[in-house]
Scaffold this motif. Structure first.
Motif, PDB file in Angstrom:
ATOM      1  N   ALA A 344       0.812  -1.213   0.000  1.00  0.00           N
ATOM      2  CA  ALA A 344       0.000   0.000   0.000  1.00  0.00           C
ATOM      3  C   ALA A 344       0.847   1.265   0.000  1.00  0.00           C
ATOM      4  O   ALA A 344       1.902   1.336   0.635  1.00  0.00           O
ATOM      5  CB  ALA A 344      -0.922  -0.001   1.220  1.00  0.00           C
ATOM      6  N   ILE A 345       0.356   2.301  -0.691  1.00  0.00           N
ATOM      7  CA  ILE A 345       0.961   3.627  -0.661  1.00  0.00           C
ATOM      8  C   ILE A 345       0.457   4.337   0.594  1.00  0.00           C
ATOM      9  O   ILE A 345      -0.755   4.454   0.799  1.00  0.00           O
ATOM     10  CB  ILE A 345       0.587   4.442  -1.913  1.00  0.00           C
ATOM     11  N   LEU A 346       1.375   4.830   1.423  1.00  0.00           N
ATOM     12  CA  LEU A 346       0.986   5.450   2.690  1.00  0.00           C
ATOM     13  C   LEU A 346       1.193   6.957   2.712  1.00  0.00           C
ATOM     14  O   LEU A 346       0.552   7.657   3.499  1.00  0.00           O
ATOM     15  CB  LEU A 346       1.774   4.816   3.848  1.00  0.00           C
ATOM     16  N   CYS A 347       2.110   7.487   1.889  1.00  0.00           N
ATOM     17  CA  CYS A 347       2.362   8.928   1.915  1.00  0.00           C
ATOM     18  C   CYS A 347       2.929   9.387   0.577  1.00  0.00           C
ATOM     19  O   CYS A 347       3.597   8.627  -0.133  1.00  0.00           O
ATOM     20  CB  CYS A 347       3.310   9.296   3.057  1.00  0.00           C
ATOM     21  N   ASN A 352       8.384  20.205  -6.987  1.00  0.00           N
ATOM     22  CA  ASN A 352       8.577  20.622  -8.366  1.00  0.00           C
ATOM     23  C   ASN A 352       8.189  19.493  -9.320  1.00  0.00           C
ATOM     24  O   ASN A 352       7.056  19.019  -9.308  1.00  0.00           O
ATOM     25  CB  ASN A 352      10.029  21.076  -8.584  1.00  0.00           C
ATOM     26  N   ASP A 353       9.116  19.002 -10.137  1.00  0.00           N
ATOM     27  CA  ASP A 353       8.803  17.949 -11.106  1.00  0.00           C
ATOM     28  C   ASP A 353       8.932  16.553 -10.518  1.00  0.00           C
ATOM     29  O   ASP A 353       8.780  15.564 -11.236  1.00  0.00           O
ATOM     30  CB  ASP A 353       9.731  18.048 -12.319  1.00  0.00           C
ATOM     31  N   PHE A 354       9.208  16.454  -9.225  1.00  0.00           N
ATOM     32  CA  PHE A 354       9.453  15.155  -8.613  1.00  0.00           C
ATOM     33  C   PHE A 354       8.334  14.793  -7.647  1.00  0.00           C
ATOM     34  O   PHE A 354       7.800  15.637  -6.932  1.00  0.00           O
ATOM     35  CB  PHE A 354      10.790  15.152  -7.854  1.00  0.00           C
ATOM     36  N   LEU A 355       7.981  13.511  -7.653  1.00  0.00           N
ATOM     37  CA  LEU A 355       7.019  12.975  -6.696  1.00  0.00           C
ATOM     38  C   LEU A 355       7.743  11.931  -5.859  1.00  0.00           C
ATOM     39  O   LEU A 355       8.406  11.044  -6.390  1.00  0.00           O
ATOM     40  CB  LEU A 355       5.831  12.337  -7.418  1.00  0.00           C
ATOM     41  N   PHE A 356       7.613  12.044  -4.531  1.00  0.00           N
ATOM     42  CA  PHE A 356       8.191  11.075  -3.612  1.00  0.00           C
ATOM     43  C   PHE A 356       7.054  10.284  -2.990  1.00  0.00           C
ATOM     44  O   PHE A 356       6.072  10.865  -2.509  1.00  0.00           O
ATOM     45  CB  PHE A 356       9.003  11.780  -2.522  1.00  0.00           C
ATOM     46  N   ARG A 365      10.148   5.857  -3.210  1.00  0.00           N
ATOM     47  CA  ARG A 365      10.448   5.946  -4.635  1.00  0.00           C
ATOM     48  C   ARG A 365      10.382   7.397  -5.095  1.00  0.00           C
ATOM     49  O   ARG A 365       9.562   8.177  -4.600  1.00  0.00           O
ATOM     50  CB  ARG A 365       9.473   5.090  -5.465  1.00  0.00           C
ATOM     51  N   ILE A 366      11.255   7.725  -6.042  1.00  0.00           N
ATOM     52  CA  ILE A 366      11.263   9.059  -6.635  1.00  0.00           C
ATOM     53  C   ILE A 366      10.793   8.934  -8.080  1.00  0.00           C
ATOM     54  O   ILE A 366      11.362   8.180  -8.867  1.00  0.00           O
ATOM     55  CB  ILE A 366      12.666   9.689  -6.587  1.00  0.00           C
ATOM     56  N   SER A 390       5.419   8.566   6.622  1.00  0.00           N
ATOM     57  CA  SER A 390       5.310  10.007   6.379  1.00  0.00           C
ATOM     58  C   SER A 390       6.536  10.530   5.645  1.00  0.00           C
ATOM     59  O   SER A 390       7.644  10.003   5.798  1.00  0.00           O
ATOM     60  CB  SER A 390       5.148  10.752   7.706  1.00  0.00           C
ATOM     61  N   LEU A 391       6.320  11.580   4.845  1.00  0.00           N
ATOM     62  CA  LEU A 391       7.388  12.252   4.121  1.00  0.00           C
ATOM     63  C   LEU A 391       7.259  13.756   4.317  1.00  0.00           C
ATOM     64  O   LEU A 391       6.153  14.290   4.419  1.00  0.00           O
ATOM     65  CB  LEU A 391       7.312  11.942   2.623  1.00  0.00           C
ATOM     66  N   ALA A 392       8.403  14.444   4.367  1.00  0.00           N
ATOM     67  CA  ALA A 392       8.425  15.902   4.435  1.00  0.00           C
ATOM     68  C   ALA A 392       9.613  16.385   3.629  1.00  0.00           C
ATOM     69  O   ALA A 392      10.550  15.628   3.353  1.00  0.00           O
ATOM     70  CB  ALA A 392       8.508  16.384   5.882  1.00  0.00           C
TER      71      ALA A 392
END
Length: 433
Positions: A344-347, A352-356, A365-366, A390-392
């Motif tokens: 499962a995706i949790l966060c 900018n052009d990147f999704l984490f 994953r980037i 979590s990501l920040a």
């Protein structure tokens, strides 16, 4: 509302999503934080879809709090540095896990169980721990910043408001809903709503865990497992609106730069909300303008790009769907699906052009959208021993105030560990979304 979709076929390690054109095989790199040998690229790059702002130089990993020695790794043109230290070695009397993280004014706020640890992100030092004397409040689920105040969402159905003192300590200044707000409402019967059989609550109260917060201008939006969305004024802490938004628990909320609210729920739906003036009244109320239904299981995380026209949604179905506005938020289409996570995706967080993306498969994953419209997974970061919750992100500023195209990404997991990944890209990074 009509929604048309386009989903690409992807391998188990990488994914490309596009609204048109042929598929290519992007570059995917995998890094581990627990190795001291050189790590090679796991696949070759495509000659068709090279981005003008691809990953360029350094990826470094730290673990809060800091440890003096670093071990340098050099896989291809990317360097990985590792520090090993666990947050559980701090002032905790029981095992901890990271619920949520947010960055504000060079401070990282990390919700760990019922406590909030505050780190100075420049030197990775702990500067304060608060809410420790309020164990009855339960886990802290979300943190937001508005009007110079810190808002925290709690398992005990409350929202607490804090003020940062000059000594970098946090003082509780309000609990929402406030006693004054309750007093205004408790007399009239129409201010009560039925929450379960033989039990009623004021409409300004959440009656289950407050699971998320989002900020727009001078207002704070809160969501809850009680299926409701509430709007609070940050100036006087008044609840101005309450909406029964979903048919199941609401897990994620985000607000665009034009005030449109997106909510994601365990009912597999994403709903889009926008204000409109009421007839013969000056005030505006939120109303539903779109319902997005493409996920096969609960929606756990939402993110918007910096322009606010692309929405990313992560779900228990292991996919990240990419939604794009065509003319307005009333009409959004799925332009692709990012697959590669095995659980499962949790966060999610967009820079900018990147999704984490962080997942229950213990990896980050980037992803990047290239100039040809294709999405690819640039890197897989293996460092955690438990699901990444979590990501920040924080832009890194050098002397002279230039960020130099570098950004710090903080990843927190159920192993009680926070890792700091330093990502450098070619060209300057625009403000974080």
């Amino acid at each position: 509302m009509k929604v048309r979709s386009w989903l690409s076929t992807c391998s188990s390690t990488t994914c490309i999503a596009t609204s048109g054109g042929g598929a290519t095989t992007p570059s995917t790199r995998r890094f581990h934080s627990n190795t001291s040998s050189e790590i090679q690229s796991s696949s070759s790059s495509s000659s068709q879809g090279t981005s003008s702002s691809s990953l360029n130089s350094n990826l470094s990993l730290l673990t809060l709090p800091s440890v003096p020695s670093l071990q340098k790794l050099s896989p291809e043109n990317l360097n990985l540095s590792v520090e090993t230290h666990f947050l559980t070695n701090l002032q905790h009397r029981r095992p901890v896990y990271i619920n949520f993280m947010a960055v504000n004014n060079n401070l990282l706020y990390a919700a760990s169980g019922d406590e909030i640890n505050v780190f100075e992100i420049i030197n990775n030092t702990l500067v304060d721990t608060f809410n420790g004397d309020k164990v009855s409040s339960g886990s802290v689920k979300s943190i937001a910043f508005c009007d110079g105040k810190i808002f925290t969402a709690h398992q005990d159905c409350k929202i607490r408001v804090w003020k940062l003192t000059i000594h970098k300590k946090h003082k509780l200044i309000a609990t929402l809903p406030t006693l004054e707000d309750r007093f205004r409402k408790f007399i009239l019967p129409q201010n009560y709503v039925k929450v379960r059989r033989h039990k009623k609550k004021l409409w300004i109260e959440h009656h289950d865990t407050v699971s998320g917060l989002a900020v727009y201008e001078n207002s704070v939006s809160s969501i809850s497992w009680d299926k409701s969305l509430k709007i609070w004024r940050a100036s006087d802490f008044r609840c101005t609106e309450s909406i029964t938004a979903h048919d199941d628990s609401i897990n994620a909320v985000i607000v665009s730069n034009d005030g449109i609210i997106y909510t994601g729920s365990a009912d597999k739906r994403i709903k889009v909300w926008r204000t409109a003036p009421l007839p013969e009244k000056k005030e505006k109320k939120f109303h539903l303008i779109a319902t997005l239904e493409k996920h096969k299981s609960a929606v756990n995380a939402l993110a918007l790009n910096s322009a606010g026209n692309i929405l990313f949604s992560g779900s228990c179905d292991r996919s990240i769907l990419v939604w794009e506005r065509e003319d307005s938020a009333n009409y959004m289409v799925v332009i692709g699906a990012l697959r590669g996570h095995s659980r499962a995706i949790l966060c999610l967080i967009s820079v900018n052009d990147f999704l984490f993306s962080g997942s229950a498969d213990q990896t980050v994953r980037i992803w990047q959208r290239r100039i040809d419209g294709l999405y690819c997974c640039l890197t897989v970061l293996d460092g955690h021993q438990k699901p990444v919750r979590s990501l920040a992100a924080a832009a890194m500023t050098a002397e002279g105030g230039d960020c130099g195209g570098a950004v710090k990404i903080f990843s927190g997991s159920f192993d009680g560990e926070i890792k700091v990944w330093q990502v450098e890209v070619s060209g300057a990074i625009s403000p974080l979304s």
